[in-house]
Design a protein around this motif. Structure first.
Motif, mmCIF file in Angstrom:
data_model
loop_
_atom_site.group_PDB
_atom_site.id
_atom_site.type_symbol
_atom_site.label_atom_id
_atom_site.label_comp_id
_atom_site.label_asym_id
_atom_site.label_seq_id
_atom_site.Cartn_x
_atom_site.Cartn_y
_atom_site.Cartn_z
ATOM 1 N N VAL A 30 0.859 -1.185 0.000
ATOM 2 C CA VAL A 30 0.000 0.000 0.000
ATOM 3 C C VAL A 30 0.893 1.231 0.000
ATOM 4 C CG1 VAL A 30 -1.957 -1.092 1.159
ATOM 5 C CG2 VAL A 30 -0.185 0.023 2.530
ATOM 6 N N VAL A 75 -3.591 1.059 -3.347
ATOM 7 C CA VAL A 75 -3.637 -0.319 -2.868
ATOM 8 C C VAL A 75 -3.140 -1.220 -3.992
ATOM 9 C CG1 VAL A 75 -5.088 -2.190 -2.004
ATOM 10 C CG2 VAL A 75 -5.568 0.176 -1.333
ATOM 11 N N THR A 80 -5.810 -7.253 0.537
ATOM 12 C CA THR A 80 -7.176 -7.294 1.041
ATOM 13 C C THR A 80 -7.208 -6.721 2.452
ATOM 14 O OG1 THR A 80 -6.878 -9.526 1.937
ATOM 15 C CG2 THR A 80 -7.745 -9.350 -0.312
ATOM 16 N N GLU A 83 -8.179 -0.342 2.286
ATOM 17 C CA GLU A 83 -8.723 0.365 1.139
ATOM 18 C C GLU A 83 -8.230 1.816 1.158
ATOM 19 O OE1 GLU A 83 -10.953 1.419 4.608
ATOM 20 O OE2 GLU A 83 -10.516 -0.586 3.820
ATOM 21 N N ALA A 84 -8.292 2.460 -0.013
ATOM 22 C CA ALA A 84 -7.939 3.873 -0.082
ATOM 23 C C ALA A 84 -8.814 4.642 0.903
ATOM 24 C CB ALA A 84 -8.134 4.391 -1.499
#
Length: 306
Positions: A30, A75, A80, A83-84
């Motif tokens: 990320v 991402v 998983t 999230e943004a």
């Protein structure tokens, strides 16, 4: 992006703000828009030209910093659970004194609700260092534990973790001006310097079970006099003295699981962190100067974005 990049090794003055290419999140990673980055003695040692044995050669230009907090904005494939827009804290080995940092998703956890950004940015490095050392020492119920340089960020975490894990007595060395602070986090304060061994024995006539050195070789030698089992001594700063004295080295083992445990303890009110100073990114040199005085309580951080 803006980042503090070393083009040469040396004193704090080599920390200068530069324009560098922004990193991109790859598979399993990320990218985080950094709000706050922590400042550690590890960073200062890198700045002076030290290379940790597990890292290989470190050659300029290099962006220091190994702990951060911010907001996920990219991402990578295969990630998983993040999230943004997620507010997170995490760790890398380098690269955190910057507007953006890329890290494996496995080195990032969500920021606890209510945790201020300054605390989040300075939480991972010293928190995990204390956790690793005290776990290796086997600190638990009934122990009397000695923490050197207990008023600093690493010492603050160490005192509170030892108490959370059941230590009966935690003795912390510090200058007298920081004794009230140590009492507030559950430590019995003692002044460092000449006569330390005798002062600790007076406070703990039953003996000291484990010790953690965050101060230097003299503190480590005092620990060897006070603790019978050298396997229950660790140092964060005195590698050469540890080898000389037969004190085992600390095994680096940072992980998201470890960081999550610390974040949960914070959320439960069992850990707090005093922010000593927050400098803007462009004043990273001032942050390092303050860090290297060896005095003061709590954590120094760099504010990168609002």
């Amino acid at each position: 992006m803006k980042a503090v990049a070393l083009t040469t090794f040396g004193g704090p003055e080599v920390l200068t703000l530069s324009d560098v290419a922004a990193p991109q999140a790859g598979p399993g990673q990320v990218r985080v828009r950094v709000r706050v980055a922590g400042v550690q003695h590890f960073d200062a040692r890198i700045r002076r030209g030290w290379t940790p044995p597990y890292l290989g050669a470190v050659e300029p230009p290099v962006v220091p910093g190994n702990e951060f907090a911010g907001v996920v904005d990219q991402v990578g494939e295969g990630v998983t659970g993040l999230e943004a827009g997620a507010e997170v804290l995490g760790f890398t080995t380098l690269g955190c004194y910057a507007e953006y940092v890329v890290a494996p998703a496995a080195q990032v956890v969500r920021k606890p609700a209510g945790m201020p950004w300054q605390i989040a940015g300075g939480f991972s490095g010293n928190g995990q260092g204390a956790h690793m050392a005290l776990r290796e020492l086997g600190v638990g119920p009934g122990d009397t534990v000695l923490i050197h340089a207990a008023a600093g960020a690493l010492g603050t975490f160490s005192v509170q973790l030892a108490k959370a894990w059941g230590a009966t007595t935690v003795i912390g060395t510090a200058s007298e001006e920081n004794h009230a602070y140590l009492r507030s986090i559950g430590a019995v304060p003692v002044t460092y310097g000449d006569g330390l061994v005798e002062r600790v024995r007076a406070l703990a006539p039953q003996g000291v079970d484990a010790a953690m050195d965050n101060a230097g070789p003299d503190a480590l030698r005092a620990s060897v006099e006070l603790v019978k089992d050298r396997n229950r001594i660790r140092t964060m700063v005195s590698d050469e003295a540890a080898q000389e004295l037969g004190v085992p080295p600390l095994t680096p083992a940072r992980s998201a699981t470890r960081l999550q445990e610390l974040a949960d303890l914070y959320a439960q009110g069992q850990i707090e962190l005093h922010i000593r100073a927050a400098h803007p990114l462009e004043r990273a040199a001032d942050a390092h100067r303050a860090l290297e005085t060896g005095h003061g309580r709590g954590k120094i951080v760099l504010t990168v974005a609002d």
